[in-house]
Design a protein around this motif. Structure first.
Motif, PDB file in Angstrom:
ATOM      1  N   LYS B  74       0.851  -1.200   0.000  1.00 23.28           N
ATOM      2  CA  LYS B  74       0.000   0.000   0.000  1.00 23.28           C
ATOM      3  C   LYS B  74       0.884   1.247   0.000  1.00 23.28           C
ATOM      4  N   SER B  75       1.913   1.232   0.831  1.00 24.06           N
ATOM      5  CA  SER B  75       2.825   2.387   0.892  1.00 24.06           C
ATOM      6  C   SER B  75       3.475   2.642  -0.462  1.00 24.06           C
ATOM      7  N   MET B  76       3.860   1.565  -1.143  1.00 21.83           N
ATOM      8  CA  MET B  76       4.482   1.711  -2.468  1.00 21.83           C
ATOM      9  C   MET B  76       3.529   2.410  -3.428  1.00 21.83           C
ATOM     10  N   LEU B  77       2.266   2.046  -3.361  1.00 22.53           N
ATOM     11  CA  LEU B  77       1.278   2.698  -4.239  1.00 22.53           C
ATOM     12  C   LEU B  77       1.147   4.178  -3.877  1.00 22.53           C
ATOM     13  N   LEU B  78       1.030   4.442  -2.578  1.00 19.76           N
ATOM     14  CA  LEU B  78       0.855   5.837  -2.136  1.00 19.76           C
ATOM     15  C   LEU B  78       2.072   6.674  -2.511  1.00 19.76           C
ATOM     16  N   ASN B  79       3.259   6.054  -2.425  1.00 13.55           N
ATOM     17  CA  ASN B  79       4.488   6.776  -2.801  1.00 13.55           C
ATOM     18  C   ASN B  79       4.497   7.169  -4.272  1.00 13.55           C
ATOM     19  N   ARG B  80       3.726   6.448  -5.069  1.00 11.82           N
ATOM     20  CA  ARG B  80       3.626   6.779  -6.498  1.00 11.82           C
ATOM     21  C   ARG B  80       2.483   7.757  -6.768  1.00 11.82           C
ATOM     22  N   GLY B  81       1.907   8.266  -5.702  1.00 14.54           N
ATOM     23  CA  GLY B  81       0.871   9.281  -5.847  1.00 14.54           C
ATOM     24  C   GLY B  81      -0.548   8.756  -5.834  1.00 14.54           C
ATOM     25  N   VAL B  82      -0.698   7.444  -5.655  1.00 15.09           N
ATOM     26  CA  VAL B  82      -2.049   6.872  -5.635  1.00 15.09           C
ATOM     27  C   VAL B  82      -2.791   7.372  -4.396  1.00 15.09           C
ATOM     28  N   ARG B  83      -4.054   7.721  -4.591  1.00 16.46           N
ATOM     29  CA  ARG B  83      -4.845   8.269  -3.476  1.00 16.46           C
ATOM     30  C   ARG B  83      -5.198   7.145  -2.476  1.00 16.46           C
ATOM     31  N   PRO B  84      -5.002   7.398  -1.199  1.00 13.51           N
ATOM     32  CA  PRO B  84      -5.239   6.324  -0.205  1.00 13.51           C
ATOM     33  C   PRO B  84      -6.679   5.812  -0.213  1.00 13.51           C
ATOM     34  N   GLU B  85      -7.632   6.699  -0.523  1.00 11.56           N
ATOM     35  CA  GLU B  85      -9.033   6.268  -0.440  1.00 11.56           C
ATOM     36  C   GLU B  85      -9.427   5.267  -1.537  1.00 11.56           C
ATOM     37  N   ILE B  86      -8.584   5.117  -2.569  1.00  7.95           N
ATOM     38  CA  ILE B  86      -8.965   4.149  -3.627  1.00  7.95           C
ATOM     39  C   ILE B  86      -8.288   2.787  -3.429  1.00  7.95           C
ATOM     40  N   VAL B  87      -7.463   2.671  -2.387  1.00  6.12           N
ATOM     41  CA  VAL B  87      -6.723   1.411  -2.179  1.00  6.12           C
ATOM     42  C   VAL B  87      -7.327   0.616  -1.018  1.00  6.12           C
ATOM     43  N   SER B  88      -7.591  -0.652  -1.276  1.00  9.71           N
ATOM     44  CA  SER B  88      -8.031  -1.541  -0.183  1.00  9.71           C
ATOM     45  C   SER B  88      -7.155  -2.804  -0.191  1.00  9.71           C
ATOM     46  N   ILE B  89      -7.157  -3.468   0.951  1.00 10.58           N
ATOM     47  CA  ILE B  89      -6.335  -4.679   1.103  1.00 10.58           C
ATOM     48  C   ILE B  89      -7.239  -5.850   1.466  1.00 10.58           C
ATOM     49  N   ARG B  90      -7.002  -6.991   0.823  1.00 13.20           N
ATOM     50  CA  ARG B  90      -7.769  -8.199   1.182  1.00 13.20           C
ATOM     51  C   ARG B  90      -6.818  -9.387   1.343  1.00 13.20           C
ATOM     52  N   TYR B  91      -6.922 -10.016   2.479  1.00 10.53           N
ATOM     53  CA  TYR B  91      -6.155 -11.245   2.743  1.00 10.53           C
ATOM     54  C   TYR B  91      -7.168 -12.389   2.694  1.00 10.53           C
ATOM     55  N   LEU B  92      -7.101 -13.184   1.605  1.00  9.33           N
ATOM     56  CA  LEU B  92      -8.068 -14.276   1.447  1.00  9.33           C
ATOM     57  C   LEU B  92      -7.544 -15.526   2.157  1.00  9.33           C
ATOM     58  N   LYS B  93      -8.187 -15.827   3.293  1.00  9.71           N
ATOM     59  CA  LYS B  93      -7.745 -16.980   4.089  1.00  9.71           C
ATOM     60  C   LYS B  93      -8.212 -18.283   3.445  1.00  9.71           C
ATOM     61  N   PHE B  94      -7.464 -19.337   3.713  1.00  5.45           N
ATOM     62  CA  PHE B  94      -7.805 -20.648   3.151  1.00  5.45           C
ATOM     63  C   PHE B  94      -9.240 -21.035   3.515  1.00  5.45           C
ATOM     64  N   SER B  95      -9.629 -20.713   4.745  1.00  3.26           N
ATOM     65  CA  SER B  95     -10.979 -21.075   5.195  1.00  3.26           C
ATOM     66  C   SER B  95     -12.062 -20.321   4.431  1.00  3.26           C
ATOM     67  N   ASP B  96     -11.682 -19.234   3.756  1.00  2.00           N
ATOM     68  CA  ASP B  96     -12.663 -18.448   2.993  1.00  2.00           C
ATOM     69  C   ASP B  96     -12.552 -18.689   1.486  1.00  2.00           C
ATOM     70  N   PHE B  97     -11.787 -19.701   1.087  1.00  4.01           N
ATOM     71  CA  PHE B  97     -11.602 -19.964  -0.350  1.00  4.01           C
ATOM     72  C   PHE B  97     -12.949 -20.189  -1.039  1.00  4.01           C
ATOM     73  N   TYR B  98     -12.988 -19.798  -2.303  1.00  2.00           N
ATOM     74  CA  TYR B  98     -14.180 -20.020  -3.128  1.00  2.00           C
ATOM     75  C   TYR B  98     -14.262 -21.492  -3.522  1.00  2.00           C
ATOM     76  N   GLY B  99     -15.495 -21.970  -3.710  1.00  2.00           N
ATOM     77  CA  GLY B  99     -15.693 -23.327  -4.219  1.00  2.00           C
ATOM     78  C   GLY B  99     -15.593 -24.384  -3.149  1.00  2.00           C
ATOM     79  N   SER B 100     -15.585 -25.630  -3.613  1.00  2.00           N
ATOM     80  CA  SER B 100     -15.539 -26.762  -2.694  1.00  2.00           C
ATOM     81  C   SER B 100     -14.153 -27.398  -2.734  1.00  2.00           C
ATOM     82  N   PRO B 101     -13.680 -27.910  -1.603  1.00  2.00           N
ATOM     83  CA  PRO B 101     -12.375 -28.583  -1.606  1.00  2.00           C
ATOM     84  C   PRO B 101     -12.305 -29.726  -2.607  1.00  2.00           C
ATOM     85  N   ASN B 102     -13.459 -30.249  -3.040  1.00  2.00           N
ATOM     86  CA  ASN B 102     -13.455 -31.343  -4.018  1.00  2.00           C
ATOM     87  C   ASN B 102     -13.273 -30.846  -5.456  1.00  2.00           C
TER      88      ASN B 102
END
Lengths: 321, 160
Positions: B74-102
């Protein structure tokens, strides 16, 4: 703490020379200390150690001190006991070197998964007194697939028409065995032609050795698939055809020089995979399966499900030649 | 698909850093973009550790490393002038994976990134690329190659 095995051996195996009686081990952690004449005691079962197993490759013996050839004192049956040995080592696959790990727990888990399935070696895990999972494996009486194929004394054309259809059919069964593992979230990890044992009597093909583990990758089944492709190449060609074997004669050298990079195996770049150029009677359908593993392949197999229908078609065409 | 809605899929690699830099330079201080930094969880393989404790420790270390990397990203983006309000972060945990384990490829990072792209209606997807050989790609797979082959209705930037 260990105690002498002399009394136990005198009781249960009086034919064993007393002077070779060793110790009784209930904790197998220090497996290097466990040798011929010692007894490994696991719950109610006692196993006399006969020798360390060794892997024979390229004419050399590589001792595996954590794998013991044993005889169970109570039943008199032979078993292989695999003791806990955590090892990380580098494995060379063609031009690549990857980290490989030995995982006793993985092998125990797979042994539970494939219990009763004759496509695999059988065994069960028992914890020793220190909690080490000791794998007690049934001995498969037979020899490895590479030895079986190499020992067939006939030219390739005769082999291909008379022996190969049966070998390919059994190999497809082995592929289905690996698919069963993959469908259940497991990987064999060390798919090689000497890890299929052909059982004497039944002729069944049975996978052995499931304890190799690797770091996570995006293509979890890639290594197993590569191994299957490599075995398929070996059984189809009745051996390996590469720069060394082909260039020993003038005609072979001429043939080898006429090949393009696309005719070679992706992983071992001197191994010919376009076998139809060498043996024109190999059906196109079967050769196409091999070409999925070539340097020129645009599309490769990601799962065994993709490969199996092609292999079955190859078998059909081979059987009707 | 809204191509100004950008999904920037990263791990803690140098390739990802290049993708972040590239995106930062291209977007700059434009106001009408949205950037989501996505990390798909890939914990160390359980079987390569001798016991549960050492595996858990390695997992925690990996999570810490990723969280720090996401903050740095995020800091790298902001350092390039990107506005903080347009940046979000998502950590997709294994337990929240899409679909079925099969499902085939359920654990695959590429598969999860493409699910996230579809669900979030992202019109642009950015990934870094390791530049692996054909042999490595066959044996170990490649997230960027899988995405290029399978994605639909989305522009992909593969940053070399």
């Amino acid at each position: 703490m260990t105690t002498s095995a002399r009394e136990l051996l005198c009781d249960l195996m009086p034919s064993f020379p007393v002077r070779h009686s060793g110790q009784i081990y209930t904790d197998t952690t220090q497996f290097m200390n466990i040798n011929y004449g010692d007894v490994i005691a696991l719950k109610e079962r006692n196993f006399l150690v006969l020798r360390d197993e060794a892997e024979r490759r390229f004419g050399l013996e590589d001792p595996k001190y954590w794998v013991k050839r044993c005889r169970e004192l109570n039943s008199g049956k032979r078993f292989i006991l695999k003791l806990v040995f955590h090892e990380k080592f580098e494995q060379k696959i063609g031009p690549l070197t990857i980290n490989c790990y030995r995982s006793p727990k993985k092998e125990s888990r797979i042994l539970d998964l494939i219990r009763g399935d004759e496509r695999f070696m059988q065994g069960k895990t028992v914890l020793d007194e220190a909690g080490n999972p000791v794998r007690i494996l049934d001995v498969i009486s037979g020899k490895s697939l590479d030895n079986v194929v190499e020992d067939i004394d006939m030219d390739h054309r005769t082999y291909f028409h008379e022996k190969f259809p049966g070998i390919l059919e059994k190999f497809i069964g082995s592929c289905e065995g690996i698919k069963y593992m993959h469908d259940n979230g497991e990987r064999h990890g060390d798919v090689r032609r000497d890890h299929i044992y052909v059982e004497y009597g039944t002729g069944d093909y049975r996978w052995i050795d499931f304890d190799y583990a690797y770091e996570s990758t995006e293509n979890p089944f890639g290594l197993d698939l590569f191994g299957l492709g490599s075995i398929l190449l070996f059984i189809t060609g009745k051996g390996v055809h590469d720069a060394v074997s082909l260039t020993s004669s003038p005609s072979g050298l001429e043939f080898y020089s006429s090949l393009s990079p696309d005719d070679f195996f992706l992983i071992f770049s001197h191994r010919v995979i376009n076998l139809r150029k060498l043996f024109p009677y190999i059906p196109e359908s079967l050769n196409r399966v091999l070409m999925h593993f070539s340097q020129g392949a645009y599309i490769t197999y990601e799962t065994i499900d993709e490969m199996l229908p092609d292999l079955r078609q190859g078998l059909k065409d081979v059987s009707t030649l | 698909m809204n191509f100004k809605k950008i999904l920037l899929a990263v791990d803690a690699s140098e390739n990802s850093s290049r993708a972040i830099e590239y995106t930062g330079v291209i977007i700059g201080d434009a106001a009408d973009f949205q950037i989501e930094l996505l990390y798909v969880e890939r914990m160390p393989e359980r079987d390569i550790f001798p016991d549960e404790t050492s595996w858990q420790t390695a997992c925690e270390e990996e999570k810490d490393k990723i969280r720090k990397f996401l903050d740095q990203a995020k800091s790298m983006l902001l350092n390039r002038g990107v506005r903080p309000e347009i940046v979000s972060i998502r950590y997709l945990k294994f337990s929240d994976f899409y679909g079925s384990p099969n499902d085939v490829g359920f654990r695959g990072v590429a598969n999860q990134i493409m699910h996230a792209q579809q669900e979030g209606n992202f019109g642009t997807l950015v990934v870094g690329r390791r530049g692996v050989s054909k042999t490595e790609e066959f044996l170990f797979g490649s997230v960027s190659t899988k995405i290029i082959h399978h994605i639909k209705g989305c522009t992909v930037w593969v940053v070399e």
